[in-house]
Motif scaffolding. Sequence first.
Motif, PDB file in Angstrom:
ATOM      1  N   LEU A  21       0.819  -1.208   0.000  1.00  0.00           N
ATOM      2  CA  LEU A  21       0.000   0.000   0.000  1.00  0.00           C
ATOM      3  C   LEU A  21       0.859   1.267   0.000  1.00  0.00           C
ATOM      4  N   LYS A  22       1.968   1.233   0.703  1.00  0.00           N
ATOM      5  CA  LYS A  22       2.762   2.445   0.887  1.00  0.00           C
ATOM      6  C   LYS A  22       3.295   3.021  -0.429  1.00  0.00           C
ATOM      7  N   PRO A  23       3.956   2.230  -1.279  1.00  0.00           N
ATOM      8  CA  PRO A  23       4.416   2.809  -2.544  1.00  0.00           C
ATOM      9  C   PRO A  23       3.273   3.293  -3.426  1.00  0.00           C
ATOM     10  N   GLU A  27       3.097   7.083  -4.765  1.00  0.00           N
ATOM     11  CA  GLU A  27       2.979   7.347  -6.205  1.00  0.00           C
ATOM     12  C   GLU A  27       1.807   8.265  -6.513  1.00  0.00           C
ATOM     13  N   GLU A  28       0.682   8.009  -5.907  1.00  0.00           N
ATOM     14  CA  GLU A  28      -0.488   8.851  -6.158  1.00  0.00           C
ATOM     15  C   GLU A  28      -0.195  10.299  -5.786  1.00  0.00           C
ATOM     16  N   LYS A  29       0.552  10.479  -4.703  1.00  0.00           N
ATOM     17  CA  LYS A  29       0.937  11.835  -4.299  1.00  0.00           C
ATOM     18  C   LYS A  29       1.921  12.442  -5.300  1.00  0.00           C
ATOM     19  N   MET A  30       2.877  11.648  -5.765  1.00  0.00           N
ATOM     20  CA  MET A  30       3.866  12.155  -6.704  1.00  0.00           C
ATOM     21  C   MET A  30       3.220  12.578  -8.027  1.00  0.00           C
ATOM     22  N   LYS A  38       5.814  20.392  -9.357  1.00  0.00           N
ATOM     23  CA  LYS A  38       6.687  20.420  -8.181  1.00  0.00           C
ATOM     24  C   LYS A  38       7.761  19.334  -8.210  1.00  0.00           C
ATOM     25  N   ILE A  39       7.628  18.365  -9.113  1.00  0.00           N
ATOM     26  CA  ILE A  39       8.714  17.442  -9.423  1.00  0.00           C
ATOM     27  C   ILE A  39       8.830  17.392 -10.949  1.00  0.00           C
ATOM     28  N   LYS A 296      -0.504   8.409   4.621  1.00  0.00           N
ATOM     29  CA  LYS A 296      -0.640   9.721   3.983  1.00  0.00           C
ATOM     30  C   LYS A 296      -0.084  10.820   4.874  1.00  0.00           C
ATOM     31  N   SER A 297      -0.297  10.697   6.174  1.00  0.00           N
ATOM     32  CA  SER A 297       0.246  11.686   7.102  1.00  0.00           C
ATOM     33  C   SER A 297       1.768  11.648   7.107  1.00  0.00           C
ATOM     34  N   GLU A 298       2.328  10.433   7.062  1.00  0.00           N
ATOM     35  CA  GLU A 298       3.789  10.287   6.986  1.00  0.00           C
ATOM     36  C   GLU A 298       4.314  10.930   5.716  1.00  0.00           C
ATOM     37  N   ILE A 299       3.637  10.697   4.604  1.00  0.00           N
ATOM     38  CA  ILE A 299       4.059  11.280   3.327  1.00  0.00           C
ATOM     39  C   ILE A 299       4.050  12.811   3.415  1.00  0.00           C
TER      40      ILE A 299
END
Length: 658
Positions: A21-23, A27-30, A38-39, A296-299
């Motif tokens: 789930l984490k990657p 990815e969705e955020k990126m 921003k990237i 999501k909070s960690e991200i």
Amino acid sequence: MNFDNHSLSKEQHIDLFKGILKPRLIEEKMLVLLRQGKISKWFSGIGQEAIAVGVTKALKADEYILPMHRNLGVFTERKIPLHRLFSQWQGKMDGFTKGRDRSFHFGTQEYKIIGMISHLGPQLGVADGIGLGHKLKKEKAVTAVFTGEGGTSEGDFHEALNVASVWQLPVLFCVENNGYGLSTPTNEQFNCEHIADKALGYGMESHIIDGNNIVEVFAQVNEIAESVRQKPRPILLEFKTFRRRGHEEASGTKYVPDELMEHWEKLDPVDNYELFILDSNFLNREEINLIKSEIKSEIDEHLKIANEELEIEADETIELQDVYKLHEFKNQTPSSEKTELRFIDAISDGLKQSMEKHDDLVIMGQDVAEYGGVFKITAGFVEKFGKERVRNTPICESAIVSAAMGLSIKGIKSIVEMQFSDFVSSGFNPIVNYLAKVHYRWAQNADVVIRMPCGAGVGAGPFHSQTNEAWFTKTPGLKVVYPSNPQEAKGLLLASIEDPNPVLFFEHKALYRSIRGEVSDDYFTVELGKANLISEGNDLSVITYGASVHWASEVLQKHPEISAELIDLRTLSPLDEEAIFKSVKKTGKVIILQEDSIFGGIASDISALISENCFEYLDAPIKRLASLPTPIPFSKNLEEQYLSKSKFENALITLNKY
């Protein structure tokens, strides 16, 4: 999709779910940040997360993984702090490359991850070298290396598999068959049903694994990895999956048929596993939402850290000093006890003493073991040091250079013998794109010496006579050494092996058995980057290296009326500019003699340096003298005409009279 596996506990299933789930959430955020500008670039692995996560979980934390740019799950599973990954992608100092490379083009010894280079193939050979290091150190460990189905078309793939099979190296070759190499479909990449079928030609075991099933990936790789730890051998793993986004986001996916995309969307590894977790009552919807919220909070928290980090300030001094690993030369004085040796014997003696001093130093090359190499330089080495350290290689120059890089990652020095320097073209890519750049990129040195028997004058023709040092003197990160006599050949070789940076060590074949000299018996070093002033004079300066030193000496002895300074460069990179400028400022005239053809040769750069730094001291135009701009011919008369040796005397006399 069947996720049932009675050997896995509820806790293991939950751990796998969090891992996959984490990657996805990163990815969705990126992708959002990419659309916001921003990237700068993103290589999406959406739909392939199960492979990276499953393989990484199956390996131990101290086992190396060599991922690709779609394997975000490798980095998250190795618990790299997210803010460091975000800094890496933003080109900031808290990343892993000091802003010098982007995305996943980095490595880190701390997390035992060795990142790719854009040329893809060499990392397969690097994995061979790491696997060889494990075998040499008697470690029960496995290395996993990733490539895509497109990468299996490269020669490096076949070389690496061949070497791994011949040497029975503990390497898992993980091929993500995701349907397309950029836009080229698999049916245009290879003409066999499965990539796994290719293992048969190398006598290797292979497996086909559902790359969208995290349970199958983890369980099978976990079992295979443990087997390889107990019985070292290479295994080819083909993971069937699909790339649902562009090669990189700007590429798009218009070339993919809609029905194919829809088919693989239904096989989404994250969504399907989430349904299984719910149906199995391992977690309820509220618990899953909480996990997602925490990730999501960690991200967001780590993005804030990365965003607040200052941009890198350019510092030329730092950039230049990081090209090479810092090495403090330790002068080991030659002994007074000397023995007359041929050039070739001095090199052999140096290799032998290095093998004795560095008890894990490895020599690799074609026919270097029992046969002793085509020039017999390593004759008797197998009996003294064993076949583990004196290794015959298949005719796989690229894979062997890459394997030497892998050995360096494991902290092992190595020497690679090119049978002839001409053949280095088959190993050119890993030298100039991996070995040369690796320390500058992420502070990993390449502790490799590549021996280069070279040069004309022996009637060997176009494919065995080049002196191709100029291919490498222009490449930052490489050191290029080119001795002219037995004493310095030994001392420079020993210093090159001591140096933790990649060294191209040129040995002129015409000198091997024609030049003799007194050579110190004991271990000693000659500093790299320092020229040798052979004779002093006032009329002009002769700057040269290698066999050309002897050509110049012979002519100067015939003309005692010419007071010439003769400089043997010995090292071409780094170049002793101070010695060159000092001599030219003294004499006012200079002739630069090289065996290589003139255009693009090192004489041109030396000429430019002299013009820029000593122009007001010159009393005549700078003279460059080189061989004909042709391939090197076989016939004796043609070869003599080709070589700059035949032209040196007239050029010297003319310059002296100017």
